[in-house]
Motif scaffolding. Sequence first.
Motif, PDB file in Angstrom:
ATOM      1  N   PHE A  67      -2.506 -92.298  35.989  1.00 32.70           N
ATOM      2  CA  PHE A  67      -1.938 -90.440  36.620  1.00 32.70           C
ATOM      3  C   PHE A  67      -0.655 -91.264  37.119  1.00 32.70           C
ATOM      4  O   PHE A  67       0.190 -90.865  36.875  1.00 32.70           O
ATOM      5  CB  PHE A  67      -3.065 -90.669  37.346  1.00 32.70           C
ATOM      6  N   ILE A  68      -1.013 -92.668  37.476  1.00 34.43           N
ATOM      7  CA  ILE A  68       0.245 -93.215  38.723  1.00 34.43           C
ATOM      8  C   ILE A  68       1.501 -93.083  37.116  1.00 34.43           C
ATOM      9  O   ILE A  68       2.542 -93.203  38.018  1.00 34.43           O
ATOM     10  CB  ILE A  68      -0.234 -94.871  38.853  1.00 34.43           C
ATOM     11  N   ILE A  69       1.527 -93.348  35.913  1.00 37.94           N
ATOM     12  CA  ILE A  69       1.968 -93.884  35.133  1.00 37.94           C
ATOM     13  C   ILE A  69       2.795 -92.842  34.805  1.00 37.94           C
ATOM     14  O   ILE A  69       4.091 -92.381  34.344  1.00 37.94           O
ATOM     15  CB  ILE A  69       2.039 -94.759  34.164  1.00 37.94           C
ATOM     16  N   LEU A  70       1.922 -91.461  34.167  1.00 41.53           N
ATOM     17  CA  LEU A  70       1.840 -90.552  34.151  1.00 41.53           C
ATOM     18  C   LEU A  70       3.028 -89.305  35.126  1.00 41.53           C
ATOM     19  O   LEU A  70       4.135 -89.270  34.906  1.00 41.53           O
ATOM     20  CB  LEU A  70       1.091 -89.161  33.843  1.00 41.53           C
ATOM     21  N   ILE A  71       2.867 -90.219  36.594  1.00 44.22           N
ATOM     22  CA  ILE A  71       4.010 -89.115  37.545  1.00 44.22           C
ATOM     23  C   ILE A  71       5.602 -90.296  37.380  1.00 44.22           C
ATOM     24  O   ILE A  71       6.360 -89.115  36.979  1.00 44.22           O
ATOM     25  CB  ILE A  71       3.590 -90.323  38.589  1.00 44.22           C
ATOM     26  N   ILE A  72       5.161 -91.285  37.152  1.00 38.28           N
ATOM     27  CA  ILE A  72       6.816 -91.628  37.050  1.00 38.28           C
ATOM     28  C   ILE A  72       7.394 -91.122  35.445  1.00 38.28           C
ATOM     29  O   ILE A  72       8.238 -90.789  35.609  1.00 38.28           O
ATOM     30  CB  ILE A  72       6.642 -93.069  36.484  1.00 38.28           C
ATOM     31  N   ILE A  73       6.212 -90.801  33.871  1.00 39.36           N
ATOM     32  CA  ILE A  73       6.536 -90.560  33.044  1.00 39.36           C
ATOM     33  C   ILE A  73       7.578 -88.742  33.670  1.00 39.36           C
ATOM     34  O   ILE A  73       9.100 -88.655  32.797  1.00 39.36           O
ATOM     35  CB  ILE A  73       5.731 -90.818  32.311  1.00 39.36           C
ATOM     36  N   LEU A  74       7.134 -88.008  34.058  1.00 37.87           N
ATOM     37  CA  LEU A  74       6.811 -86.794  34.212  1.00 37.87           C
ATOM     38  C   LEU A  74       8.281 -86.691  35.241  1.00 37.87           C
ATOM     39  O   LEU A  74       8.627 -85.636  35.206  1.00 37.87           O
ATOM     40  CB  LEU A  74       5.784 -85.901  34.849  1.00 37.87           C
ATOM     41  N   PHE A  75       8.811 -87.657  36.903  1.00 34.42           N
ATOM     42  CA  PHE A  75      10.058 -87.350  36.935  1.00 34.42           C
ATOM     43  C   PHE A  75      10.468 -86.538  36.714  1.00 34.42           C
ATOM     44  O   PHE A  75      11.609 -85.475  36.846  1.00 34.42           O
ATOM     45  CB  PHE A  75      11.028 -88.584  37.497  1.00 34.42           C
ATOM     46  N   PRO A  76      11.731 -86.848  35.720  1.00 33.40           N
ATOM     47  CA  PRO A  76      12.768 -86.254  35.148  1.00 33.40           C
ATOM     48  C   PRO A  76      12.679 -84.327  34.738  1.00 33.40           C
ATOM     49  O   PRO A  76      12.947 -83.864  35.014  1.00 33.40           O
ATOM     50  CB  PRO A  76      13.061 -86.911  34.040  1.00 33.40           C
ATOM     51  N   LEU A  77      11.169 -84.386  34.067  1.00 34.05           N
ATOM     52  CA  LEU A  77      10.353 -83.186  34.527  1.00 34.05           C
ATOM     53  C   LEU A  77      10.557 -82.063  35.868  1.00 34.05           C
ATOM     54  O   LEU A  77      10.713 -81.379  35.480  1.00 34.05           O
ATOM     55  CB  LEU A  77       9.081 -82.593  33.504  1.00 34.05           C
ATOM     56  N   SER A  78      10.257 -82.818  36.945  1.00 38.28           N
ATOM     57  CA  SER A  78       9.613 -82.394  37.822  1.00 38.28           C
ATOM     58  C   SER A  78      11.650 -81.812  38.349  1.00 38.28           C
ATOM     59  O   SER A  78      11.475 -80.749  39.015  1.00 38.28           O
ATOM     60  CB  SER A  78       9.422 -83.386  39.168  1.00 38.28           C
ATOM     61  N   ARG A  79      12.186 -82.463  38.419  1.00 35.96           N
ATOM     62  CA  ARG A  79      13.764 -82.321  38.672  1.00 35.96           C
ATOM     63  C   ARG A  79      14.335 -81.646  38.005  1.00 35.96           C
ATOM     64  O   ARG A  79      14.884 -80.954  38.489  1.00 35.96           O
ATOM     65  CB  ARG A  79      14.359 -83.923  38.470  1.00 35.96           C
ATOM     66  N   ILE A  80      13.904 -81.084  36.750  1.00 34.06           N
ATOM     67  CA  ILE A  80      14.667 -80.361  35.886  1.00 34.06           C
ATOM     68  C   ILE A  80      13.957 -78.930  36.599  1.00 34.06           C
ATOM     69  O   ILE A  80      14.695 -77.915  36.271  1.00 34.06           O
ATOM     70  CB  ILE A  80      14.356 -80.109  34.136  1.00 34.06           C
ATOM     71  N   ILE A  81      12.322 -78.919  36.631  1.00 34.96           N
ATOM     72  CA  ILE A  81      11.639 -77.501  37.445  1.00 34.96           C
ATOM     73  C   ILE A  81      12.010 -77.106  38.763  1.00 34.96           C
ATOM     74  O   ILE A  81      12.492 -76.457  38.927  1.00 34.96           O
ATOM     75  CB  ILE A  81      10.273 -77.266  36.846  1.00 34.96           C
ATOM     76  N   PHE A  82      11.978 -77.938  38.875  1.00 38.50           N
ATOM     77  CA  PHE A  82      12.274 -78.247  40.661  1.00 38.50           C
ATOM     78  C   PHE A  82      13.566 -78.391  41.248  1.00 38.50           C
ATOM     79  O   PHE A  82      13.496 -78.428  42.489  1.00 38.50           O
ATOM     80  CB  PHE A  82      10.716 -78.155  41.695  1.00 38.50           C
ATOM     81  N   GLY A  83      14.382 -79.516  40.810  1.00 42.80           N
ATOM     82  CA  GLY A  83      15.556 -80.180  41.730  1.00 42.80           C
ATOM     83  C   GLY A  83      15.010 -81.189  42.134  1.00 42.80           C
ATOM     84  O   GLY A  83      15.700 -81.556  43.014  1.00 42.80           O
ATOM     85  N   THR A  84      13.469 -81.520  42.264  1.00 37.90           N
ATOM     86  CA  THR A  84      13.454 -82.961  43.414  1.00 37.90           C
ATOM     87  C   THR A  84      12.609 -83.803  42.887  1.00 37.90           C
ATOM     88  O   THR A  84      11.635 -82.582  41.884  1.00 37.90           O
ATOM     89  CB  THR A  84      13.065 -82.463  44.635  1.00 37.90           C
ATOM     90  N   THR A  85      11.942 -84.744  42.542  1.00 38.61           N
ATOM     91  CA  THR A  85      11.164 -85.432  42.239  1.00 38.61           C
ATOM     92  C   THR A  85       9.994 -86.442  43.748  1.00 38.61           C
ATOM     93  O   THR A  85       8.997 -86.572  43.658  1.00 38.61           O
ATOM     94  CB  THR A  85      10.909 -86.644  41.567  1.00 38.61           C
ATOM     95  N   ILE A  86      10.552 -85.422  45.116  1.00 33.49           N
ATOM     96  CA  ILE A  86       9.370 -85.925  45.981  1.00 33.49           C
ATOM     97  C   ILE A  86       8.638 -84.633  46.710  1.00 33.49           C
ATOM     98  O   ILE A  86       9.791 -83.394  46.942  1.00 33.49           O
ATOM     99  CB  ILE A  86      10.383 -86.587  47.087  1.00 33.49           C
TER     100      ILE A  86
END
Lengths: 219, 337
Positions: A67-86
């Motif tokens: 899961f921890i790796i999946l989060i890192i991989i999906l950072f860009p997707l979070s940024r696209i959808i919500f504009g942030t990774t935090i």
Amino acid sequence: MDFRFDLILPAFGETLYMVFFSTLFSVILGLPIGVLLLITEEKHILPAKTLNSVLSSIVNILRSLPFIILIIILFPLSRIIFGTTIGSTAAIVPLSIAAAPFVARVAESALKEVPWGMIEAAKSMGANNWQIIWRVLLPEAVSALILGLTLTIINILGYSAMAGAIGAGGIGDVAIRYGFQRFQEDMLLATVIILIVMVQLIQSCGNYVANKLDKRKAN
Amino acid sequence: MIRIEHLTKTFGDHQDQVHALSDVNLVIEKGDIFGIIGLSGAGKSTLVRCINRLEEPTSGEVYIEDVAMTRLNESELREKRKEIGMIFQHFNLLMNSTVEENIAFPLKLSKYPKDKIQKRVDELLEVVGLTEKRKSYPATLSGGQKQRVGIARALANDPKIILSDEATSALDPITTEAILQLLKEINRQYGITVVVITHEMDVIKKICNKVAVMENGAPVEVGSVLDVFSNPQSQTAKNFLEGELFHISEKTRTEGKSASQSASLLKISFRGDITDEPIIANIMKNYQVEVSILGGNIEEIQAVNLGYLVVKIQGDQQELEQVYQYLSSKSLRWEVL
């Protein structure tokens, strides 16, 4: 250092928020995949060998990523959808995507328990595939699906605590920052107790509802 | 009503093929209760499932009212299936739905308006006698009640045909009887053609007017139940009848065989009015022989009496020949065992 109740309460709220929406989206993503995994099997109502093996591989690959790796991989997707990774909202993306394949497998095995005879009976009455899914498969598997949902929520709860480690907030975040990094054992204990109570509650509710909806046994 | 032509069904791939059906030809008339009997693996279930294409025929054709079933596309097939009700050995009811929801199920599939569904469900509950149980779940019902729900559900769309796939095989004898009577009633009342799959001759005897005896994927004997029962041609039919109706114990056979040369063991089969004639009394009166009755049975099939007697006749050869001639002059069947 003092026990910070004012930190625990909002963190609890964030956890609930993450778990709720991640569960919702993982079901929206995972349930249709689970249905497809089943019905595209050979000799089922919509045999499609290629689609079945492609879906199955995707599910397996996603499930094998930590899961921890999946989060890192999906950072860009979070940024696209919500504009942030935090933050908790950003964490919903990896949480949903991590749990969706799990939901798919759980749904697939729950639906598999529906006796083939029932599907044939529906076919003999002129049901189309859509009607078989909505009126036979899902209603007949409902209690197994509820138990699967319970498993999913508990899984996501665990993942959400992990997501706290990389800035998602919530109970996990408090546990790491106060309990671990500042050696506040009372804070650590508080977060652990909250998690234990939540898991117990979710499981009991799940069992209760699943049992209520199960009419397969007499009385 | 149903015409099956050169129907074959093969399971499996090239290496190990199983020929479940091989060149089946059958005609089922409107209003028939048509029995298909055979041992497990004879292909009877596959045959009936080919009728509504739950099983796709490998070759051949099934015509229902002159509509070629294998030429229908998916949506035409679904519409056609609504004219063919089906009931199952294990009922296949929706366990998470109540009795009335189960009966309403095919109507919902057909997108009936709600008030019409309610009305039709009420009627059907009445027909199968389950009005009291409408809110119950199948798990709380007895086997017979479950099958009644199955029958009501099969009737919901006003079908022209009902296919019954071993519908009474999981039920006790008394419940079986009640379910069979219900099927007969439905056939009479609504003129629905019923196709009954069974491995029990008793089921055929009780409700069918025609029967096909299946063996190795094809009918070996087809005819009216009366004909097949009174004069079975195939060994399979004879075996079924031996087991069910005309049972002659091994003891009787050996006793007959061990009798002296001046005696013979006869099986005489009666049919219809001849049953009323005092055949045995006439033999004893008119010929110098002694007759002892070893066994017998009379059954009523399709309102016709069908009976048999196993008798031992003792007397000299000449007298015996005369008895044989007398029997042959009557319209009954007899054989020396």
